[in-house]
Design a protein around this motif. Structure first.
Motif, PDB file in Angstrom:
ATOM      1  N   ARG A 116     -13.245   6.982  -0.557  1.00 65.58           N
ATOM      2  CA  ARG A 116     -14.286   6.704   0.438  1.00 65.58           C
ATOM      3  C   ARG A 116     -14.825   5.288   0.255  1.00 65.58           C
ATOM      4  O   ARG A 116     -15.065   4.859  -0.865  1.00 65.58           O
ATOM      5  CB  ARG A 116     -15.484   7.624   0.259  1.00 65.58           C
ATOM      6  CG  ARG A 116     -15.266   9.045   0.585  1.00 65.58           C
ATOM      7  CD  ARG A 116     -16.594   9.788   0.359  1.00 65.58           C
ATOM      8  NE  ARG A 116     -16.425  11.209   0.428  1.00 65.58           N
ATOM      9  CZ  ARG A 116     -16.951  11.960   1.390  1.00 65.58           C
ATOM     10  NH1 ARG A 116     -17.672  11.412   2.338  1.00 65.58           N
ATOM     11  NH2 ARG A 116     -16.769  13.256   1.371  1.00 65.58           N
ATOM     12  N   SER A 117     -15.074   4.637   1.348  1.00 64.42           N
ATOM     13  CA  SER A 117     -15.813   3.387   1.359  1.00 64.42           C
ATOM     14  C   SER A 117     -17.115   3.674   2.108  1.00 64.42           C
ATOM     15  O   SER A 117     -17.104   3.887   3.323  1.00 64.42           O
ATOM     16  CB  SER A 117     -15.007   2.288   2.072  1.00 64.42           C
ATOM     17  OG  SER A 117     -15.753   1.103   2.133  1.00 64.42           O
ATOM     18  N   LYS A 121       0.820  -1.187   0.000  1.00 64.98           N
ATOM     19  CA  LYS A 121       0.000   0.000   0.000  1.00 64.98           C
ATOM     20  C   LYS A 121       0.868   1.255   0.000  1.00 64.98           C
ATOM     21  O   LYS A 121       0.585   2.223  -0.682  1.00 64.98           O
ATOM     22  CB  LYS A 121      -0.916   0.001   1.224  1.00 64.98           C
ATOM     23  CG  LYS A 121      -1.942   1.113   1.195  1.00 64.98           C
ATOM     24  CD  LYS A 121      -2.768   1.170   2.445  1.00 64.98           C
ATOM     25  CE  LYS A 121      -3.564  -0.071   2.615  1.00 64.98           C
ATOM     26  NZ  LYS A 121      -4.423  -0.048   3.776  1.00 64.98           N
ATOM     27  N   TRP A 143       0.901   4.471  -2.724  1.00 65.98           N
ATOM     28  CA  TRP A 143       0.804   5.881  -2.359  1.00 65.98           C
ATOM     29  C   TRP A 143       2.031   6.637  -2.858  1.00 65.98           C
ATOM     30  O   TRP A 143       1.915   7.763  -3.342  1.00 65.98           O
ATOM     31  CB  TRP A 143       0.675   6.070  -0.848  1.00 65.98           C
ATOM     32  CG  TRP A 143      -0.715   5.850  -0.358  1.00 65.98           C
ATOM     33  CD1 TRP A 143      -1.145   4.829   0.432  1.00 65.98           C
ATOM     34  CD2 TRP A 143      -1.865   6.641  -0.621  1.00 65.98           C
ATOM     35  NE1 TRP A 143      -2.491   4.952   0.662  1.00 65.98           N
ATOM     36  CE2 TRP A 143      -2.949   6.058   0.033  1.00 65.98           C
ATOM     37  CE3 TRP A 143      -2.087   7.805  -1.363  1.00 65.98           C
ATOM     38  CZ2 TRP A 143      -4.226   6.587  -0.021  1.00 65.98           C
ATOM     39  CZ3 TRP A 143      -3.365   8.330  -1.397  1.00 65.98           C
ATOM     40  CH2 TRP A 143      -4.411   7.721  -0.736  1.00 65.98           C
ATOM     41  N   ASP A 191     -15.849   4.830   5.880  1.00 73.51           N
ATOM     42  CA  ASP A 191     -14.413   4.925   6.097  1.00 73.51           C
ATOM     43  C   ASP A 191     -13.817   5.685   4.913  1.00 73.51           C
ATOM     44  O   ASP A 191     -14.284   5.533   3.791  1.00 73.51           O
ATOM     45  CB  ASP A 191     -13.843   3.498   6.149  1.00 73.51           C
ATOM     46  CG  ASP A 191     -12.386   3.449   6.509  1.00 73.51           C
ATOM     47  OD1 ASP A 191     -12.076   3.534   7.698  1.00 73.51           O
ATOM     48  OD2 ASP A 191     -11.553   3.305   5.584  1.00 73.51           O
ATOM     49  N   GLU A 192     -12.816   6.513   5.168  1.00 73.90           N
ATOM     50  CA  GLU A 192     -12.157   7.215   4.080  1.00 73.90           C
ATOM     51  C   GLU A 192     -10.657   7.234   4.309  1.00 73.90           C
ATOM     52  O   GLU A 192     -10.191   7.206   5.447  1.00 73.90           O
ATOM     53  CB  GLU A 192     -12.703   8.638   3.907  1.00 73.90           C
ATOM     54  CG  GLU A 192     -12.589   9.504   5.129  1.00 73.90           C
ATOM     55  CD  GLU A 192     -13.398  10.789   5.035  1.00 73.90           C
ATOM     56  OE1 GLU A 192     -14.278  10.914   4.157  1.00 73.90           O
ATOM     57  OE2 GLU A 192     -13.157  11.680   5.864  1.00 73.90           O
ATOM     58  N   ARG A 193      -9.941   7.240   3.201  1.00 71.87           N
ATOM     59  CA  ARG A 193      -8.478   7.326   3.221  1.00 71.87           C
ATOM     60  C   ARG A 193      -8.106   8.541   2.376  1.00 71.87           C
ATOM     61  O   ARG A 193      -8.509   8.629   1.222  1.00 71.87           O
ATOM     62  CB  ARG A 193      -7.848   6.083   2.629  1.00 71.87           C
ATOM     63  CG  ARG A 193      -8.428   4.803   3.229  1.00 71.87           C
ATOM     64  CD  ARG A 193      -7.512   4.108   4.077  1.00 71.87           C
ATOM     65  NE  ARG A 193      -8.208   2.985   4.718  1.00 71.87           N
ATOM     66  CZ  ARG A 193      -7.584   2.074   5.372  1.00 71.87           C
ATOM     67  NH1 ARG A 193      -6.279   2.117   5.457  1.00 71.87           N
ATOM     68  NH2 ARG A 193      -8.246   1.108   5.961  1.00 71.87           N
ATOM     69  N   ARG A 250      -6.403   7.701   7.674  1.00 74.02           N
ATOM     70  CA  ARG A 250      -7.666   6.949   7.661  1.00 74.02           C
ATOM     71  C   ARG A 250      -8.615   7.621   8.638  1.00 74.02           C
ATOM     72  O   ARG A 250      -8.242   7.927   9.770  1.00 74.02           O
ATOM     73  CB  ARG A 250      -7.429   5.502   8.060  1.00 74.02           C
ATOM     74  CG  ARG A 250      -8.714   4.706   8.069  1.00 74.02           C
ATOM     75  CD  ARG A 250      -8.486   3.238   8.382  1.00 74.02           C
ATOM     76  NE  ARG A 250      -9.766   2.626   8.631  1.00 74.02           N
ATOM     77  CZ  ARG A 250     -10.026   1.859   9.669  1.00 74.02           C
ATOM     78  NH1 ARG A 250      -9.084   1.580  10.549  1.00 74.02           N
ATOM     79  NH2 ARG A 250     -11.222   1.369   9.835  1.00 74.02           N
ATOM     80  N   ARG A 251      -9.852   7.833   8.171  1.00 75.44           N
ATOM     81  CA  ARG A 251     -10.854   8.481   9.016  1.00 75.44           C
ATOM     82  C   ARG A 251     -12.190   7.754   8.917  1.00 75.44           C
ATOM     83  O   ARG A 251     -12.479   7.116   7.913  1.00 75.44           O
ATOM     84  CB  ARG A 251     -11.080   9.936   8.579  1.00 75.44           C
ATOM     85  CG  ARG A 251      -9.838  10.763   8.568  1.00 75.44           C
ATOM     86  CD  ARG A 251     -10.082  12.215   8.266  1.00 75.44           C
ATOM     87  NE  ARG A 251     -10.668  12.463   6.962  1.00 75.44           N
ATOM     88  CZ  ARG A 251     -10.396  13.540   6.230  1.00 75.44           C
ATOM     89  NH1 ARG A 251      -9.553  14.447   6.673  1.00 75.44           N
ATOM     90  NH2 ARG A 251     -10.972  13.710   5.067  1.00 75.44           N
ATOM     91  N   ARG A 252     -13.000   7.885   9.946  1.00 77.44           N
ATOM     92  CA  ARG A 252     -14.405   7.490   9.924  1.00 77.44           C
ATOM     93  C   ARG A 252     -15.190   8.760   9.669  1.00 77.44           C
ATOM     94  O   ARG A 252     -14.824   9.830  10.151  1.00 77.44           O
ATOM     95  CB  ARG A 252     -14.831   6.888  11.270  1.00 77.44           C
ATOM     96  CG  ARG A 252     -14.067   5.636  11.675  1.00 77.44           C
ATOM     97  CD  ARG A 252     -14.322   4.467  10.781  1.00 77.44           C
ATOM     98  NE  ARG A 252     -15.735   4.101  10.798  1.00 77.44           N
ATOM     99  CZ  ARG A 252     -16.304   3.259   9.940  1.00 77.44           C
ATOM    100  NH1 ARG A 252     -15.571   2.686   8.994  1.00 77.44           N
ATOM    101  NH2 ARG A 252     -17.574   2.982  10.004  1.00 77.44           N
ATOM    102  N   GLU A 288      -0.694   9.017   4.489  1.00 77.82           N
ATOM    103  CA  GLU A 288      -2.059   8.494   4.379  1.00 77.82           C
ATOM    104  C   GLU A 288      -2.750   8.628   5.726  1.00 77.82           C
ATOM    105  O   GLU A 288      -2.186   8.291   6.768  1.00 77.82           O
ATOM    106  CB  GLU A 288      -2.050   7.023   3.961  1.00 77.82           C
ATOM    107  CG  GLU A 288      -3.460   6.465   3.860  1.00 77.82           C
ATOM    108  CD  GLU A 288      -3.475   4.976   3.587  1.00 77.82           C
ATOM    109  OE1 GLU A 288      -3.145   4.205   4.505  1.00 77.82           O
ATOM    110  OE2 GLU A 288      -3.810   4.597   2.452  1.00 77.82           O
TER     111      GLU A 288
END
Length: 156
Positions: free
Chosen positions: A96-97, A2, A6, A113-115, A130-132, A128
């Motif tokens: 975004r997921s 990963k 990036w 979830d988003e990156r 990661r957030r909710r 990178e």
């Protein structure tokens, strides 16, 4: 692996914004006209962020937008747009997921979830993050706009 992806993204200068359905519920919900329209608005808002298109970003925000932001603060009355214009909200990638998409009265609620890959003067630039997220969208002046957002960093 990963990290290599990036790194390649950063070296090529390619900016990307996309969302994906995390489950069958979201896939089915995305077929509903109002939810589909909001997901298109999400694409436009996220693309504006990675392209540093401040006017397009501001156009996707409600006049009364309230954000519980990842810096553990509250942004109201245009503060989010001003942070974007100042280069504090700027990304080279926004993925975004969407784990939930549904109607909440006459508004659309998205959660998931988003990156992101902050760039420029953004906090955590080049890393990178990661957030909710929880986003609430409403119809304003004939278009869907983001009216409430909560975003929490899970892991930088």
């Amino acid at each position: 692996m990963k990290h290599l992806a990036w790194t390649a993204l950063m070296l090529t200068g390619y900016a990307t914004a996309e969302w994906k359905a995390a489950n069958e519920q979201v896939t089915a919900a995305a077929k509903e006209p109002q939810i589909a329209a909001v997901l298109e608005a999400v694409n436009a808002l996220d693309a504006a962020l990675v392209k540093d298109n401040h006017a397009a970003f501001a156009a996707g925000l409600a006049k009364d937008l309230v954000v519980n932001n990842p810096q553990n603060g509250i942004s109201i009355s245009g503060a989010t747009g001003r942070r974007n214009t100042a280069g504090l909200i700027s990304y080279s990638s926004y993925i975004r997921s969407v784990e939930y998409a549904g109607m909440h009265g006459d508004m659309v609620l998205l959660m998931g979830d988003e990156r992101v890959m902050p760039k420029g003067d953004s906090t955590l630039s080049g890393k990178e993050v990661r957030r909710r997220f929880t986003d609430l969208w409403k119809m304003e002046d004939g278009r869907w706009v983001l009216t409430v957002r909560q975003s929490t960093i899970v892991a930088p």
